[in-house]
Write an enzyme that holds these catalytic residues in place. Structure first.
Site, PDB file in Angstrom:
ATOM      1  N   LYS A  54       0.843  -1.204   0.000  1.00 30.44           N
ATOM      2  CA  LYS A  54       0.000   0.000   0.000  1.00 30.44           C
ATOM      3  C   LYS A  54       0.876   1.251   0.000  1.00 30.44           C
ATOM      4  O   LYS A  54       0.596   2.222  -0.702  1.00 30.44           O
ATOM      5  CB  LYS A  54      -0.947  -0.018   1.211  1.00 30.44           C
ATOM      6  CG  LYS A  54      -2.086  -1.021   1.033  1.00 30.44           C
ATOM      7  CD  LYS A  54      -2.856  -1.320   2.305  1.00 30.44           C
ATOM      8  CE  LYS A  54      -3.806  -2.503   2.044  1.00 30.44           C
ATOM      9  NZ  LYS A  54      -4.444  -3.018   3.256  1.00 30.44           N
ATOM     10  N   GLN A  98      -4.855  -1.786   9.539  1.00 32.05           N
ATOM     11  CA  GLN A  98      -4.715  -3.124   8.942  1.00 32.05           C
ATOM     12  C   GLN A  98      -5.272  -4.193   9.889  1.00 32.05           C
ATOM     13  O   GLN A  98      -4.934  -4.224  11.063  1.00 32.05           O
ATOM     14  CB  GLN A  98      -3.226  -3.387   8.644  1.00 32.05           C
ATOM     15  CG  GLN A  98      -2.966  -4.669   7.914  1.00 32.05           C
ATOM     16  CD  GLN A  98      -3.516  -4.675   6.487  1.00 32.05           C
ATOM     17  OE1 GLN A  98      -3.358  -3.723   5.734  1.00 32.05           O
ATOM     18  NE2 GLN A  98      -4.183  -5.754   6.114  1.00 32.05           N
ATOM     19  N   ASP A 121     -11.366   2.401   3.586  1.00 34.52           N
ATOM     20  CA  ASP A 121     -11.605   0.953   3.494  1.00 34.52           C
ATOM     21  C   ASP A 121     -13.095   0.650   3.335  1.00 34.52           C
ATOM     22  O   ASP A 121     -13.469  -0.465   2.984  1.00 34.52           O
ATOM     23  CB  ASP A 121     -11.097   0.274   4.779  1.00 34.52           C
ATOM     24  CG  ASP A 121      -9.956  -0.682   4.506  1.00 34.52           C
ATOM     25  OD1 ASP A 121      -9.717  -0.979   3.318  1.00 34.52           O
ATOM     26  OD2 ASP A 121      -9.323  -1.134   5.480  1.00 34.52           O
TER      27      ASP A 121
END
Ligand code: NDP
Length: 282
Positions: A54, A98, A121
């Site tokens: 990322k 995460q 997200d």
């Protein structure tokens, strides 16, 4: 007939290039550079790989990337305090924590704490709700990638019969909502579905998100269908999807390979969401 391969690598590279061009324009016109903060708690090796990918993608499109690596002993309060701080920063437009998180931290609580306007997200209930009422803002990246692949491969969605195998919150359900928004007639299947093969045979668009290697058989595929295989299964023969690829390719008009289909799209859509989060602040 042999299906056209829907090339997720190429499509995701195109998207990242488009995002990079938009970033340059945003810098010229508004002096603004999108910023993504990624928080990693602990040393899970798979998570470390995802986070560094990322970070790489951020650099490539011209974003500022802020990486926070916290120890596996981090308390819930400490992580929540970090989220609060990132929520308040003007140079951070997207926040990604995460998953999975260590046991002492309630992941639900952390996701709820992220400002919905920085939830790139798309996991915050506010964003899931916005999608459910047909007014999506941030759609989670893998489902958004599925629909982008269908659109960019020229698949006719208006009025198409779309069958989604799998009803998880992170893939199956949001894909169903997105395809409904595209005016497909949507059927969602799961482990209790009766005669799954017969339902799949009606699909003009078939999305498999099950997690069982090659469960969807070649003779379940309607002639000329578009197949998106979300499955990633590690077997002795390497990575395989949820669809029996070779046999399905004989019947389908278009199909995604595994790997190289949906996989690369997830980060590309994260970049798109972060750009959008920055645009929302203009
Ligand atoms: P889940 O395990 O959360 O959900 C699987 C779904 O498949 C469930 O709804 C389950 O039904 C259904 N299912 C299981 N067995 C059968 C069966 N025999 N017949 C019909 N339906 C069945 O998985 P995810 O949605 O998280 O992931 C699915 C796959 O996609 C995995 O291979 C995962 O690795 C991959 N994936 C890939 C991503 C990417 O490319 N970036 C991102 C996320 C996931 P029920 O609800 O009844 O139990």
């Amino acid at each position: 007939m042999s299906a056209e391969i829907i090339d997720g690598k190429k499509i995701s590279a195109d998207i990242r290039q488009e995002v990079a061009a938009d970033v340059r324009k945003m810098q010229e016109e508004h002096g603004l550079t999108p910023g993504l903060a990624v928080v990693l708690v602990g040393e899970d090796p798979a998570s470390q790989v995802y986070v560094s990918n990322k970070e790489k993608a951020c650099k490539e499109v011209g974003f500022n990337s802020f990486k926070y690596e916290l120890s596996a002993e981090t308390s819930e309060e400490e992580l929540l305090a970090m989220v609060d701080e990132l929520n308040g920063r003007d140079d951070v437009h997207g926040i990604l924590v995460q998953l999975p998180l260590p046991d002492q931290i309630d992941a639900e609580k952390v996701l709820l704490r992220i400002d919905p306007d920085k939830d790139v997200d798309g996991f915050h209930p506010m964003n899931v709700g916005r999608l459910a009422v047909g007014a999506p803002v941030f759609v989670s990246c893998t489902p958004a990638g599925v629909v982008e692949l269908l659109k960019r491969s020229g698949t006719e969605l208006e009025g198409a019969n779309a069958v989604i195998v799998g009803r998880s919150n992170i893939v199956g359900k949001p894909v169903a909502l997105l395809l409904l928004d595209e005016n497909c007639t949507v059927t969602i299947c799961h482990s209790r579905t009766r005669d799954l093969a017969a339902v799949c045979r009606e699909a003009d668009v078939l999305v498999a998100a099950v997690g069982v290697p090659e469960m969807v058989k070649g003779d379940w595929i309607k002639e000329g269908a578009a197949i998106i295989d979300v499955g990633i299964n590690r077997t002795d023969d390497g990575l395989v999807g949820d669809v029996e690829y070779d046999a399905a390719s004989e019947k389908a008009a278009a199909i995604t390979p595994v790997p190289g289909g949906v996989g690369p799209m997830t980060i590309a859509m994260l970049m798109k969401n972060t750009l959008k989060a920055a645009e929302l602040t203009l």
